[in-house]
Design a protein around this motif. Structure first.
Motif, PDB file in Angstrom:
ATOM      1  N   UNK A 372       0.791  -1.235   0.027  1.00  0.00           N
ATOM      2  CA  UNK A 372       0.132   0.051   0.010  1.00  0.00           C
ATOM      3  C   UNK A 372       0.922   1.148   0.067  1.00  0.00           C
ATOM      4  N   UNK A 373       2.128   1.189   0.610  1.00  0.00           N
ATOM      5  CA  UNK A 373       3.171   2.343   0.643  1.00  0.00           C
ATOM      6  C   UNK A 373       3.535   2.776  -0.768  1.00  0.00           C
ATOM      7  N   UNK A 456      -8.755   5.922   0.953  1.00  0.00           N
ATOM      8  CA  UNK A 456      -9.485   6.337   2.374  1.00  0.00           C
ATOM      9  C   UNK A 456     -10.564   4.983   2.487  1.00  0.00           C
ATOM     10  N   UNK A 457     -11.085   5.083   3.730  1.00  0.00           N
ATOM     11  CA  UNK A 457     -11.934   3.999   4.117  1.00  0.00           C
ATOM     12  C   UNK A 457     -11.632   2.848   4.297  1.00  0.00           C
ATOM     13  N   UNK A 458     -10.140   2.679   4.555  1.00  0.00           N
ATOM     14  CA  UNK A 458      -9.658   1.267   4.832  1.00  0.00           C
ATOM     15  C   UNK A 458      -9.348   1.216   6.253  1.00  0.00           C
ATOM     16  N   UNK A 459      -9.503  -0.169   6.579  1.00  0.00           N
ATOM     17  CA  UNK A 459      -9.020  -0.354   8.286  1.00  0.00           C
ATOM     18  C   UNK A 459      -7.756   0.114   8.454  1.00  0.00           C
ATOM     19  N   UNK A 460      -7.083   0.691   9.322  1.00  0.00           N
ATOM     20  CA  UNK A 460      -5.734   0.939   9.387  1.00  0.00           C
ATOM     21  C   UNK A 460      -4.792  -0.255   9.213  1.00  0.00           C
ATOM     22  N   UNK A 461      -5.381  -1.532   9.598  1.00  0.00           N
ATOM     23  CA  UNK A 461      -4.427  -2.797   9.578  1.00  0.00           C
ATOM     24  C   UNK A 461      -4.729  -3.485   8.328  1.00  0.00           C
ATOM     25  N   UNK A 462      -5.277  -2.757   7.350  1.00  0.00           N
ATOM     26  CA  UNK A 462      -5.430  -3.475   6.108  1.00  0.00           C
ATOM     27  C   UNK A 462      -4.266  -3.367   5.139  1.00  0.00           C
ATOM     28  N   UNK A 463      -4.100  -4.852   4.487  1.00  0.00           N
ATOM     29  CA  UNK A 463      -2.900  -4.822   3.852  1.00  0.00           C
ATOM     30  C   UNK A 463      -2.979  -5.209   2.400  1.00  0.00           C
ATOM     31  N   UNK A 464      -1.986  -5.323   1.562  1.00  0.00           N
ATOM     32  CA  UNK A 464      -2.111  -5.851   0.413  1.00  0.00           C
ATOM     33  C   UNK A 464      -1.370  -7.324   0.368  1.00  0.00           C
ATOM     34  N   UNK A 465      -1.478  -8.196  -0.648  1.00  0.00           N
ATOM     35  CA  UNK A 465      -0.607  -9.403  -0.599  1.00  0.00           C
ATOM     36  C   UNK A 465      -0.494  -9.712  -2.163  1.00  0.00           C
ATOM     37  N   UNK A 466       0.405 -10.798  -2.369  1.00  0.00           N
ATOM     38  CA  UNK A 466       0.496 -11.513  -3.536  1.00  0.00           C
ATOM     39  C   UNK A 466      -0.932 -11.893  -4.230  1.00  0.00           C
ATOM     40  N   UNK A 467      -1.886 -12.239  -3.522  1.00  0.00           N
ATOM     41  CA  UNK A 467      -3.188 -12.708  -4.270  1.00  0.00           C
ATOM     42  C   UNK A 467      -4.262 -11.691  -4.628  1.00  0.00           C
ATOM     43  N   UNK A 468      -3.887 -10.367  -3.797  1.00  0.00           N
ATOM     44  CA  UNK A 468      -4.861  -8.968  -4.206  1.00  0.00           C
ATOM     45  C   UNK A 468      -4.105  -7.997  -3.664  1.00  0.00           C
ATOM     46  N   UNK A 469      -4.701  -6.820  -3.839  1.00  0.00           N
ATOM     47  CA  UNK A 469      -3.989  -5.351  -3.729  1.00  0.00           C
ATOM     48  C   UNK A 469      -5.292  -4.548  -3.383  1.00  0.00           C
ATOM     49  N   UNK A 470      -6.203  -4.860  -2.254  1.00  0.00           N
ATOM     50  CA  UNK A 470      -7.239  -3.971  -2.012  1.00  0.00           C
ATOM     51  C   UNK A 470      -6.814  -2.781  -1.564  1.00  0.00           C
ATOM     52  N   UNK A 471      -5.766  -2.372  -0.768  1.00  0.00           N
ATOM     53  CA  UNK A 471      -5.697  -0.943  -0.451  1.00  0.00           C
ATOM     54  C   UNK A 471      -4.905  -0.331  -1.717  1.00  0.00           C
TER      55      UNK A 471
END
Length: 502
Positions: A372-373, A456-471
């Motif tokens: 996400x960064x 915006x609107x994401x949980x503060x601990x929401x993360x991306x990963x190799x399967x999906x990049x929701x943030x």
């Protein structure tokens, strides 16, 4: 909650050096091996470089990349990374308690840098080695031919010199963890003599001398004062490093830590000014903030390897922080701070670029993916080049135990030197209230929004990963320019980038 901002075309900070948006590749963990270099990967070219990773890097347009370290450089023999790969020695890396195959050295890194469209920023070893090895490395890299080291480069397959302009005189020499740690006086003397020798070869190279590893160092800021007393007229930059964490899970404190960065930069800028005055010098020294990032998520999992309890593995997973949305906001605040200090901070290196506390991650044999960064870094590099504006900001604020009057609205602005667009980089630090932004555009003729991206609107601990990049960014809504005013509702705990065109 409302915030009023004034941007005036004549109120400027400085022209931004594009190298403010640089990065860093160290022989550490999987940054090189299975990061940028994985010969067996399906996207690898004939040189072994992952093209999926290069494409993500090219999208950012990283202007400069520091190499090969980092702590690694302080016990590194650059000669180990030249010549036939089958003849290169495997060495034990004392910095990260791993083994180094030297399959990638200066030739390979230079090829990667050319493919990635980034300039090299090379560091010399002033820990276990010194002046003689540094001047030999410079000659190998930059001399056209007709000398021992330049002819050896040709023999090893590179006819033309690389003409690297930017060189680091060691790394974090104030740190007790550093191989060959020195006192400020010891290091200042060695750095001065090394700089003198390197400038005897080429007076036009740019040299970076080591500043403090952190503002928490007991020797800060006396270290900078002493080192610059020795080196001021022979160097161009002094390096600073700083990492950010949120172990206590306190978002108000976490997002206020950019204020500590402000103080750090202001303090060393003052030391630079004082040294210049003391020496009655006409020379200017600037700051190279060549290590910065969020770093804390991987601390526990790395203890086994860094403590020497796992032997000497080759390219293990180390410092592989998986960033969350809170870290995205922090990176946005850090980049805003650098933009606002672009009169003194000319070079910046996000540490690091791939796998190791990085915006880009890879799966060995699998995909590359964006943390996400990645996005605030991407937008700053793409649209933060030009002239930084000195904004007048009136925003509600809050206090922490270490900083007072921390504005909920964190904002910077850049006028593009490419297309004249006016870009605002915005973070709302408030946990649950939107900020109604009223931004006066004085002296500008920009009348339309040409890009609006928001996270915006994401949980503060929401993360991306190799399967999906929701943030990831989405198109912003509701911003408008009327009667030379930009208005927008900035969501709580959000990052936003708004670009205006004429």
């Amino acid at each position: 909650m409302r915030a009023n901002v004034t941007a005036h075309k004549d109120y400027v900070i400085a022209k931004i050096d594009p190298r403010l948006y640089g990065s860093f590749i160290e022989h550490l963990g999987r940054a090189v091996y299975s990061g940028i270099y994985e010969p067996d990967h399906e996207t690898a070219d004939k040189h072994g470089f992952r093209q999926d990773v290069i494409e993500l890097i090219k999208d950012i347009d990283v202007p400069v990349t520091r190499y090969p370290g980092g702590n690694f450089v302080s016990a590194y023999n650059w000669e180990d990374g030249i010549g036939p790969k089958e003849d290169r020695p495997t060495r034990l890396d004392l910095a990260w308690h791993t083994s180094e195959s030297n399959e990638v050295g200066i030739h390979e890194f230079a090829e990667w840098a050319e493919q990635a469209g980034t300039e090299m920023m090379l560091a010399v070893n002033l820990g276990s080695r010194g002046l003689d090895e540094a001047r030999a490395f410079l000659e190998y890299v930059n001399h056209p031919g007709g000398s021992y080291w330049s002819d050896l480069r040709k023999q090893n397959g590179r006819e033309a010199p690389w003409n690297v302009k930017l060189w680091c005189l060691g790394n974090e020499m104030d740190g007790p963890w550093q191989i060959g740690q020195k006192t400020a006086a010891e290091y200042g003397r060695v750095a001065f003599e090394t700089a003198k020798a390197m400038r005897a070869f080429d007076k036009n190279i740019e040299l970076v001398v080591c500043g403090s590893s952190s503002p928490k160092m007991a020797t800060y800021p006396e270290w900078e004062s002493t080192v610059l007393d020795y080196t001021y007229d022979t160097v161009d930059y002094i390096s600073l490093h700083m990492y950010f964490d949120n172990h206590e899970k306190n978002m108000a404190n976490y997002l206020a830590k950019a204020c500590l960065l402000d103080n750090y930069i202001d303090t060393i800028a003052a030391v630079i000014k004082a040294t210049k005055a003391k020496k009655r010098s006409k020379h200017d020294v600037y700051i190279s903030f060549d290590e910065w990032n969020v770093w804390y998520h991987s601390n526990e999992q790395d203890k086994k390897i860094l403590g020497g309890n796992d032997g000497w593995p080759h390219a293990p997973a180390l410092l592989e922080d998986i960033y969350d949305f809170a870290d995205t906001l922090q990176v946005g605040c850090i980049l805003n701070t650098f933009i606002r200090h672009s009169d003194v901070v000319k070079i910046g290196c996000l540490a690091q670029l791939v796998n190791v506390i990085a915006p880009i991650m890879t799966v060995k044999g699998g995909p590359a993916w964006r943390q996400s960064t990645y996005y605030p870094y991407l937008y700053a590099s793409q649209y933060g080049r030009g002239t930084a504006l000195n904004l007048a900001v009136n925003s509600p604020s809050y206090d922490t135990e270490f900083a007072k009057n921390v504005a909920y609205l964190d904002i910077s602005a850049v006028v593009s030197d490419k297309d004249g667009a006016l870009t605002f980089f915005i973070v709302n630090r408030h946990p649950d209230e939107s900020i109604e932004l009223d931004l006066s555009l004085q002296g500008f003729t920009h009348q339309r929004i040409i890009m609006d991206k928001v996270m915006s609107g994401h949980a503060l601990d929401a993360k991306n990963g190799p399967e999906a990049e929701p943030v990831a960014p989405k198109d912003g809504q509701g911003a408008a320019v009327t009667q030379q005013k930009l208005t927008a509702s900035i969501a709580p705990m959000s990052y936003r980038m708004i670009r205006l065109g004429v």
